[in-house]
Write a protein that holds these residues in place. Sequence first.
Motif, PDB file in Angstrom:
ATOM      1  N   THR A 120       0.824  -1.205   0.000  1.00  0.00           N
ATOM      2  CA  THR A 120       0.000   0.000   0.000  1.00  0.00           C
ATOM      3  C   THR A 120       0.858   1.254   0.000  1.00  0.00           C
ATOM      4  N   LEU A 121       0.484   2.208  -0.804  1.00  0.00           N
ATOM      5  CA  LEU A 121       1.087   3.543  -0.777  1.00  0.00           C
ATOM      6  C   LEU A 121      -0.055   4.532  -0.998  1.00  0.00           C
ATOM      7  N   LEU A 122      -0.383   5.291   0.030  1.00  0.00           N
ATOM      8  CA  LEU A 122      -1.530   6.182  -0.067  1.00  0.00           C
ATOM      9  C   LEU A 122      -1.071   7.625   0.169  1.00  0.00           C
ATOM     10  N   ASP A 123      -0.616   8.289  -0.888  1.00  0.00           N
ATOM     11  CA  ASP A 123      -0.231   9.696  -0.800  1.00  0.00           C
ATOM     12  C   ASP A 123      -1.382  10.575  -1.276  1.00  0.00           C
ATOM     13  N   PHE A 124      -1.196  11.891  -1.092  1.00  0.00           N
ATOM     14  CA  PHE A 124      -2.256  12.799  -1.526  1.00  0.00           C
ATOM     15  C   PHE A 124      -2.378  12.819  -3.050  1.00  0.00           C
ATOM     16  N   TYR A 125      -1.261  12.848  -3.741  1.00  0.00           N
ATOM     17  CA  TYR A 125      -1.303  13.021  -5.204  1.00  0.00           C
ATOM     18  C   TYR A 125      -1.481  11.713  -5.974  1.00  0.00           C
ATOM     19  N   GLU A 126      -0.981  10.654  -5.407  1.00  0.00           N
ATOM     20  CA  GLU A 126      -1.181   9.354  -6.060  1.00  0.00           C
ATOM     21  C   GLU A 126      -1.027   8.222  -5.045  1.00  0.00           C
ATOM     22  N   GLY A 127      -1.527   7.105  -5.388  1.00  0.00           N
ATOM     23  CA  GLY A 127      -1.405   5.985  -4.459  1.00  0.00           C
ATOM     24  C   GLY A 127      -1.949   4.707  -5.070  1.00  0.00           C
ATOM     25  N   PRO A 148     -13.279  -1.438   1.868  1.00  0.00           N
ATOM     26  CA  PRO A 148     -13.105   0.019   1.840  1.00  0.00           C
ATOM     27  C   PRO A 148     -11.996   0.462   0.875  1.00  0.00           C
ATOM     28  N   ILE A 149     -12.202   1.608   0.267  1.00  0.00           N
ATOM     29  CA  ILE A 149     -11.214   2.186  -0.659  1.00  0.00           C
ATOM     30  C   ILE A 149     -10.789   3.534  -0.099  1.00  0.00           C
ATOM     31  N   LYS A 150      -9.485   3.705   0.059  1.00  0.00           N
ATOM     32  CA  LYS A 150      -8.963   4.951   0.638  1.00  0.00           C
ATOM     33  C   LYS A 150      -8.237   5.720  -0.457  1.00  0.00           C
ATOM     34  N   VAL A 151      -8.596   6.978  -0.593  1.00  0.00           N
ATOM     35  CA  VAL A 151      -8.014   7.811  -1.651  1.00  0.00           C
ATOM     36  C   VAL A 151      -7.525   9.126  -1.040  1.00  0.00           C
ATOM     37  N   GLY A 152      -6.335   9.538  -1.432  1.00  0.00           N
ATOM     38  CA  GLY A 152      -5.835  10.850  -1.032  1.00  0.00           C
ATOM     39  C   GLY A 152      -5.089  10.868   0.283  1.00  0.00           C
ATOM     40  N   GLY A 153      -4.576   9.734   0.713  1.00  0.00           N
ATOM     41  CA  GLY A 153      -3.758   9.661   1.914  1.00  0.00           C
ATOM     42  C   GLY A 153      -4.559   9.623   3.208  1.00  0.00           C
TER      43      GLY A 153
END
Lengths: 111, 204
Positions: free
Chosen positions: B91-98, B199-204
């Motif tokens: 998992t990599l959940l940053d604001f700009y991409e993930g 669940p789907i997490k977007v944008g960190g």
Amino acid sequence: MRGSIEAVFIVLVFAVYSVLFYQIVFSSIERDYAALENRIFAYVILNYYTFNESLLLKYYNLSNIAYLKVVEYPGGTISFEKGDPGNCVFIRFVYIRSDSNYTLFEIGVRP
Amino acid sequence: MSKKGQLLLLAVIVLASAVLYALSVLKYSHPRAVLVRDYIQAAEVVQLARVWIKYNLNVSIINQTLLSFYQLNKTYHLNIPLLTYTISSDTLLDFYEGYCNYSVVFRTNGKKYVKVVVYYEYYYCGSYFRRIGAEEVLVYNYTLLYYHVYEGPWGRLVLYPQLIDIYHNLDLKYLGKGSWILGVPANMTWMLIDRYEIPIKVGG
């Protein structure tokens, strides 16, 4: 001449009895067994999360089964039941949601 | 053929008929059906993996559900083979991409039986303002790719599950083939899940 006719008759009788013997004694999956239709329900499991009556009725009608019962656990509430379970052979499968919450499907076919 | 021979032949025919009749009665007196290990067992295992992924591959949940699954297998004769499994998540959940990549592989007798992959990735592509009630809210815009892959006796199956906006405050538009346009309001609570409650997490 008479001996030839008798020989042909004996061979024919032997052939007929051999075929009957084979048909009766040796089993063939395609001929003698009813395969329980489960692939259509595998599709249901893979593609759905909730099972309403119209959805189950659709797949019950699509498949060649005699009986379908759907039970919700915990509680054992029957959410769907269709067909006659009499003289059926059953296959059961579950749709697990957590350690105590699952849906039980019971499919009956009449061979 | 002599009269004696003819009588003998007749006796053989009568005996053979009686034997065949007896065999047919013995053989067809009970209904039979084949309980094969087919797609349905593998599909049940796929659903088990989806439950694990829903709970972020939590070890406690895995142990509880697996135990329950084996008990159900015994109770209802589900014909599930004895399984071993490997799980992984990246998992990599940053604001700009993930991205998020869950993988669960079940094996039986050392051979791969079922593999479940749940994957999504997102990219930030700007922002805009949206009026929600009386106020203007800043919305971050993302493109999202979301899919499941199920490998099993059926081969390889790719699913693009429907996404559900729990609080109805996201801008969600489906483009096809698992691609979505997603508008996430800043400073608002939101929740996005798929139809299997993952669940789907977007944008960190």
